[in-house]
Design an enzyme around this catalytic site. Structure first.
Site, PDB file in Angstrom:
ATOM      1  N   LYS A  38       4.294   9.435   8.617  1.00  0.00           N
ATOM      2  CA  LYS A  38       4.036   8.802   9.921  1.00  0.00           C
ATOM      3  C   LYS A  38       4.973   9.288  11.034  1.00  0.00           C
ATOM      4  O   LYS A  38       4.802  10.388  11.527  1.00  0.00           O
ATOM      5  CB  LYS A  38       4.071   7.291   9.764  1.00  0.00           C
ATOM      6  CG  LYS A  38       2.979   6.825   8.751  1.00  0.00           C
ATOM      7  CD  LYS A  38       2.254   5.615   9.169  1.00  0.00           C
ATOM      8  CE  LYS A  38       1.344   5.106   8.069  1.00  0.00           C
ATOM      9  NZ  LYS A  38      -0.042   5.032   8.413  1.00  0.00           N
ATOM     10  N   ASP A  42       9.535   3.143  -0.236  1.00  0.00           N
ATOM     11  CA  ASP A  42       8.446   3.782   0.498  1.00  0.00           C
ATOM     12  C   ASP A  42       8.670   3.457   1.971  1.00  0.00           C
ATOM     13  O   ASP A  42       8.376   2.367   2.442  1.00  0.00           O
ATOM     14  CB  ASP A  42       7.092   3.247   0.022  1.00  0.00           C
ATOM     15  CG  ASP A  42       5.933   3.872   0.789  1.00  0.00           C
ATOM     16  OD1 ASP A  42       6.180   4.478   1.845  1.00  0.00           O
ATOM     17  OD2 ASP A  42       4.778   3.731   0.344  1.00  0.00           O
ATOM     18  N   TYR A  89       0.861  -1.187   0.000  1.00  0.00           N
ATOM     19  CA  TYR A  89       0.000   0.000   0.000  1.00  0.00           C
ATOM     20  C   TYR A  89       0.891   1.230   0.000  1.00  0.00           C
ATOM     21  O   TYR A  89       1.814   1.330   0.817  1.00  0.00           O
ATOM     22  CB  TYR A  89      -0.889   0.005   1.251  1.00  0.00           C
ATOM     23  CG  TYR A  89      -1.787   1.215   1.356  1.00  0.00           C
ATOM     24  CD1 TYR A  89      -2.897   1.351   0.528  1.00  0.00           C
ATOM     25  CD2 TYR A  89      -1.529   2.223   2.287  1.00  0.00           C
ATOM     26  CE1 TYR A  89      -3.725   2.466   0.622  1.00  0.00           C
ATOM     27  CE2 TYR A  89      -2.361   3.335   2.392  1.00  0.00           C
ATOM     28  CZ  TYR A  89      -3.450   3.454   1.554  1.00  0.00           C
ATOM     29  OH  TYR A  89      -4.279   4.556   1.647  1.00  0.00           O
TER      30      TYR A  89
END
Ligand SMILES: Cc1ncc(COP(=O)(O)O)c(C=O)c1O
Length: 456
Positions: free
Chosen positions: A280, A252, A148
């Site tokens: 994050k 990522d 994702y």
């Protein structure tokens, strides 16, 4: 150890119903809640949160991962309050925090020779994809099944495809499947989907199609179908193959960044990607992201050849938080990562023992301070890709375990495709409390879904 009484969540249910009369689906993101046991939160502190009924929860979801230091730690709060009360929170001009955070990032993640800020992981990853296309003049991007990278048309593809081979193509040649209605087929066709942890397939793909592939976009450890760590030598192989084919390698690190090590997965696994994305943990709960990498690639941003922008990028509000996060990491790096890993190991081992003692085939997979507990169809040594994880896990048992734990004041995300996060705010006493709750919860699960039914 005493386990918290079972929770009454009537006020949460009432509030959720009210929210759903104005907010479509009752939440502004797609996968936060489990129907029928939704929680509405009143307040949080450290490793804990309290719902509107007054129930206390130990939190292993941590706002989907950003809260490496727990909920609103004093130093981050103080940094943000000081910034917004004395200097302001939205400039849309260059300011001191640009270089203060930028230089810290360059120090901690040496592959980021130049970088830019964005507002979310989705945006940072989109920006990196555009850059790779702009730099190479090629259009296709390789991504991995089950990975994702955000919800945009560009990459919300084969993140959670139906598991059946018919729906998603052959294992060694997965098709690119849009994960939502509304993604044009032409955009999905710009993405080439590969099985994770399979170098042979990637090599064949790059041999045949390297001429049209701009980048390989990869989560260094898959963290959105449970956790699937890379097999030994896999990331090194991906690096070698991309280099040999003139294809950029994008890490990522939205999940792994600052969590596995101060320099993220690239420090942990010792691989230098061409571009990386972070979000994050970087903001410790404030919405900030970064993308960056090789100077010659990032130069396209500097010259404006590749466009990236946004009203809120690099706002002093979020960069004040990022500076506080990075300061804490630089200060505590030698002690905090070993301690986080020790606590995580204790929790993983304890959960596995409890669940296996109750007769459930199961597995824990993780890297550093996050992991997932898989309930399996039968004993397995490891799960190596998306189909393995989804095809062999017992999501019904996981959901029942989640519910029984939530009722005992332990919160982790209800989905088997998600994971547990730990923070520096968690303690050994919290682990003890969690394991005591787990021992009780699994007995309740066993009454509903006995382990015998999990055997093949
Ligand atoms: C690996 C990875 N990349 C990108 C994203 C998207 O980040 P955001 O939710 O900040 O847009 C996520 C979100 O969970 C993620 O796990």
């Amino acid at each position: 150890m005493a386990v918290a009484a079972r929770t009454d969540t009537r006020r949460s249910q009432e509030m959720f119903r009210r929210i759903a009369t104005s907010i479509a689906g009752g939440e502004s993101s797609y996968a936060r809640l489990r129907s029928g046991i939704e929680l509405c939160i009143e307040r949080t502190a450290g490793a804990r949160m309290w719902d509107v009924d007054g129930n206390e929860y130990l939190d292993y979801c941590l706002g989907y991962g950003p809260l490496l230091f727990g909920h609103h730690p004093e130093d981050i709060v103080a940094a943000v309050v000081e910034q917004i009360t004395t200097r302001g929170y939205h400039f849309s001009f260059p300011h001191r925090l640009d270089y203060e955070v930028g230089e810290r990032l360059q120090r901690m993640v040496p592959s980021m020779e130049l970088l830019r800020f964005a507002c979310s992981g989705t945006e940072a990853t989109m920006a990196a994809m555009r850059l790779a296309r702009g730099f190479t003049g090629k259009e296709k991007i390789v991504k991995f099944e089950g990975a994702y990278h955000g919800w945009s048309d560009l990459h919300y593809i084969s993140a959670h495809p139906p598991v059946g081979a018919a729906a998603a193509g052959l294992h060694r040649a997965p098709r690119s499947v849009p994960d939502t209605a509304g993604i044009p087929r032409a955009i999905a066709d710009t993405v080439i989907v590969q099985p994770f942890n399979d170098l042979e397939v990637l090599e064949q793909t790059l041999d045949r199609r390297g001429f049209e592939i701009a980048a390989v976009l990869i989560e260094p450890a898959l963290a959105n179908c449970g956790i699937i760590p890379p097999l030994p030598g896999y990331l090194e192989g991906v690096r070698r193959l991309t280099e040999a084919h003139g294809v950029l390698l994008i890490f990522d690190e939205v999940m792994t960044g600052f969590r596995l090590a101060p320099g993220g997965a690239q420090e942990h696994f010792r691989i230098r990607p061409d571009l990386s994305t972070f979000a994050k943990v970087l903001g410790g709960g404030f919405p900030v992201a970064a993308f960056g990498g090789r100077g010659d690639v990032m130069e396209l941003e500097a010259t404006g050849e590749v466009m990236h922008g946004g009203t809120y990028t690099a706002s002093p509000l979020v960069l004040a938080a990022a500076r506080a996060v990075l300061d804490r990491i630089e200060r505590d790096r030698d002690t905090m990562y070993p301690e986080l890993n020790r606590l995580t190991q204790r929790l993983q081992d304890g959960l596995l023992r409890v669940v296996r003692d109750a007769g459930y085939p199961s597995l824990v997979q993780g890297v550093g301070p996050f992991f997932q507990l898989f309930f399996l169809d039968r004993p397995r040594e490891r799960l190596i890709d998306y189909r393995d994880a989804m095809g062999h896990s017992r999501r019904d048992v996981y959901a029942a375990f989640h519910e029984a734990m939530q009722q005992r004041g332990i919160y982790f995300h209800p989905g088997q495709s998600e994971r547990w996060f730990l923070s520096t705010a968690h303690t050994d006493a919290d682990i003890d409390q969690t394991l005591a709750a787990a021992a009780e919860a699994i007995q309740e699960v066993a009454r509903r879904l006995p382990p015998r039914s999990t055997a093949e």
